[in-house]
Design a protein around this motif. Structure first.
Motif, PDB file in Angstrom:
ATOM      1  N   GLY A  10       0.815  -1.206   0.000  1.00  0.00           N
ATOM      2  CA  GLY A  10       0.000   0.000   0.000  1.00  0.00           C
ATOM      3  C   GLY A  10       0.845   1.250   0.000  1.00  0.00           C
ATOM      4  O   GLY A  10       2.056   1.203  -0.225  1.00  0.00           O
ATOM      5  N   LEU A  11       0.185   2.363   0.258  1.00  0.00           N
ATOM      6  CA  LEU A  11       0.828   3.673   0.305  1.00  0.00           C
ATOM      7  C   LEU A  11       1.004   4.074   1.764  1.00  0.00           C
ATOM      8  O   LEU A  11       0.057   4.008   2.551  1.00  0.00           O
ATOM      9  CB  LEU A  11      -0.024   4.706  -0.426  1.00  0.00           C
ATOM     10  N   SER A  84      10.030   2.307   9.755  1.00  0.00           N
ATOM     11  CA  SER A  84      10.859   3.450   9.324  1.00  0.00           C
ATOM     12  C   SER A  84      11.015   3.472   7.811  1.00  0.00           C
ATOM     13  O   SER A  84      12.128   3.629   7.281  1.00  0.00           O
ATOM     14  CB  SER A  84      12.231   3.375  10.005  1.00  0.00           C
ATOM     15  N   LEU A  85       9.913   3.316   7.126  1.00  0.00           N
ATOM     16  CA  LEU A  85       9.966   3.250   5.658  1.00  0.00           C
ATOM     17  C   LEU A  85      10.436   4.567   5.067  1.00  0.00           C
ATOM     18  O   LEU A  85      10.117   5.656   5.575  1.00  0.00           O
ATOM     19  CB  LEU A  85       8.604   2.857   5.109  1.00  0.00           C
ATOM     20  N   GLU A  86      11.199   4.419   3.989  1.00  0.00           N
ATOM     21  CA  GLU A  86      11.784   5.558   3.293  1.00  0.00           C
ATOM     22  C   GLU A  86      11.297   5.550   1.847  1.00  0.00           C
ATOM     23  O   GLU A  86      10.928   4.492   1.316  1.00  0.00           O
ATOM     24  CB  GLU A  86      13.314   5.432   3.324  1.00  0.00           C
ATOM     25  N   PRO A  87      11.299   6.715   1.189  1.00  0.00           N
ATOM     26  CA  PRO A  87      10.898   6.733  -0.230  1.00  0.00           C
ATOM     27  C   PRO A  87      11.700   5.736  -1.074  1.00  0.00           C
ATOM     28  O   PRO A  87      11.159   5.186  -2.048  1.00  0.00           O
ATOM     29  CB  PRO A  87      11.181   8.172  -0.641  1.00  0.00           C
ATOM     30  N   GLU A  88      12.941   5.492  -0.686  1.00  0.00           N
ATOM     31  CA  GLU A  88      13.778   4.552  -1.435  1.00  0.00           C
ATOM     32  C   GLU A  88      13.298   3.104  -1.305  1.00  0.00           C
ATOM     33  O   GLU A  88      13.763   2.227  -2.041  1.00  0.00           O
ATOM     34  CB  GLU A  88      15.232   4.628  -0.957  1.00  0.00           C
ATOM     35  N   ASP A  89      12.389   2.834  -0.384  1.00  0.00           N
ATOM     36  CA  ASP A  89      11.817   1.497  -0.243  1.00  0.00           C
ATOM     37  C   ASP A  89      10.670   1.252  -1.221  1.00  0.00           C
ATOM     38  O   ASP A  89      10.148   0.129  -1.309  1.00  0.00           O
ATOM     39  CB  ASP A  89      11.309   1.275   1.184  1.00  0.00           C
ATOM     40  N   THR A  90      10.276   2.280  -1.943  1.00  0.00           N
ATOM     41  CA  THR A  90       9.190   2.134  -2.914  1.00  0.00           C
ATOM     42  C   THR A  90       9.574   1.127  -3.988  1.00  0.00           C
ATOM     43  O   THR A  90      10.611   1.265  -4.644  1.00  0.00           O
ATOM     44  CB  THR A  90       8.863   3.484  -3.555  1.00  0.00           C
ATOM     45  N   SER A 120       5.578   7.711   0.329  1.00  0.00           N
ATOM     46  CA  SER A 120       5.531   9.084  -0.153  1.00  0.00           C
ATOM     47  C   SER A 120       4.708   9.943   0.783  1.00  0.00           C
ATOM     48  O   SER A 120       3.747   9.470   1.396  1.00  0.00           O
ATOM     49  CB  SER A 120       4.928   9.117  -1.561  1.00  0.00           C
ATOM     50  N   SER A 121       5.092  11.210   0.864  1.00  0.00           N
ATOM     51  CA  SER A 121       4.312  12.149   1.663  1.00  0.00           C
ATOM     52  C   SER A 121       3.290  12.861   0.787  1.00  0.00           C
ATOM     53  O   SER A 121       2.517  13.696   1.276  1.00  0.00           O
ATOM     54  CB  SER A 121       5.240  13.155   2.341  1.00  0.00           C
TER      55      SER A 121
END
Length: 121
Positions: A10-11, A84-90, A120-121
């Motif tokens: 998900g997002l 601690s998800l980061e955008p790079e985990d997308t 993403s924010s």
């Protein structure tokens, strides 16, 4: 016939958490290694985390300390808890399993269909 079905993508906002699940079903005799891979757009598929049937685990350096892989062998299920998800985990996250189906040898590799994780924010 053996299938792997993932769920839980998900997002999520940066810093958030998700838990992915993958259930193996069908005529299964035994499951050896189970793992999670991911593939971001324009990049090669990469190993995220692996769990052996004996309980050993290993992680990509990029997710150590943030992700945890676990298995419920009674349910033929593998999980990936992500913090601690980061955008790079997308990426699209794929379940992998090395399985011996009933009446067959040797083991075969199976993949799930993939589940999208977007940070993403």
């Amino acid at each position: 016939q053996v299938q792997l079905v993932e769920s839980g993508g998900g997002l999520v906002q940066p810093g958030g958490s998700l838990r992915l699940s993958c259930v193996a079903s069908g005529t299964i005799s035994s499951i050896n290694t189970m793992a999670w891979y991911r593939q971001a757009p324009g990049k090669q598929r990469e190993l995220v985390a692996v769990a052996t049937s004996s309980g050993s685990t290993n992680y990509a350096d990029s997710v150590k300390g943030r992700f945890t892989i676990s298995r419920d062998n009674a349910k033929n299920t593998v999980y990936l808890q992500m913090h601690s998800l980061e955008p790079e985990d997308t990426a699209v996250y794929y379940c992998y399993a090395n399985i011996r189906a009933v009446g067959t040898q040797p083991n075969s590799v199976y993949w799930g269909q993939g589940t999208q994780v977007s940070v993403s924010s």
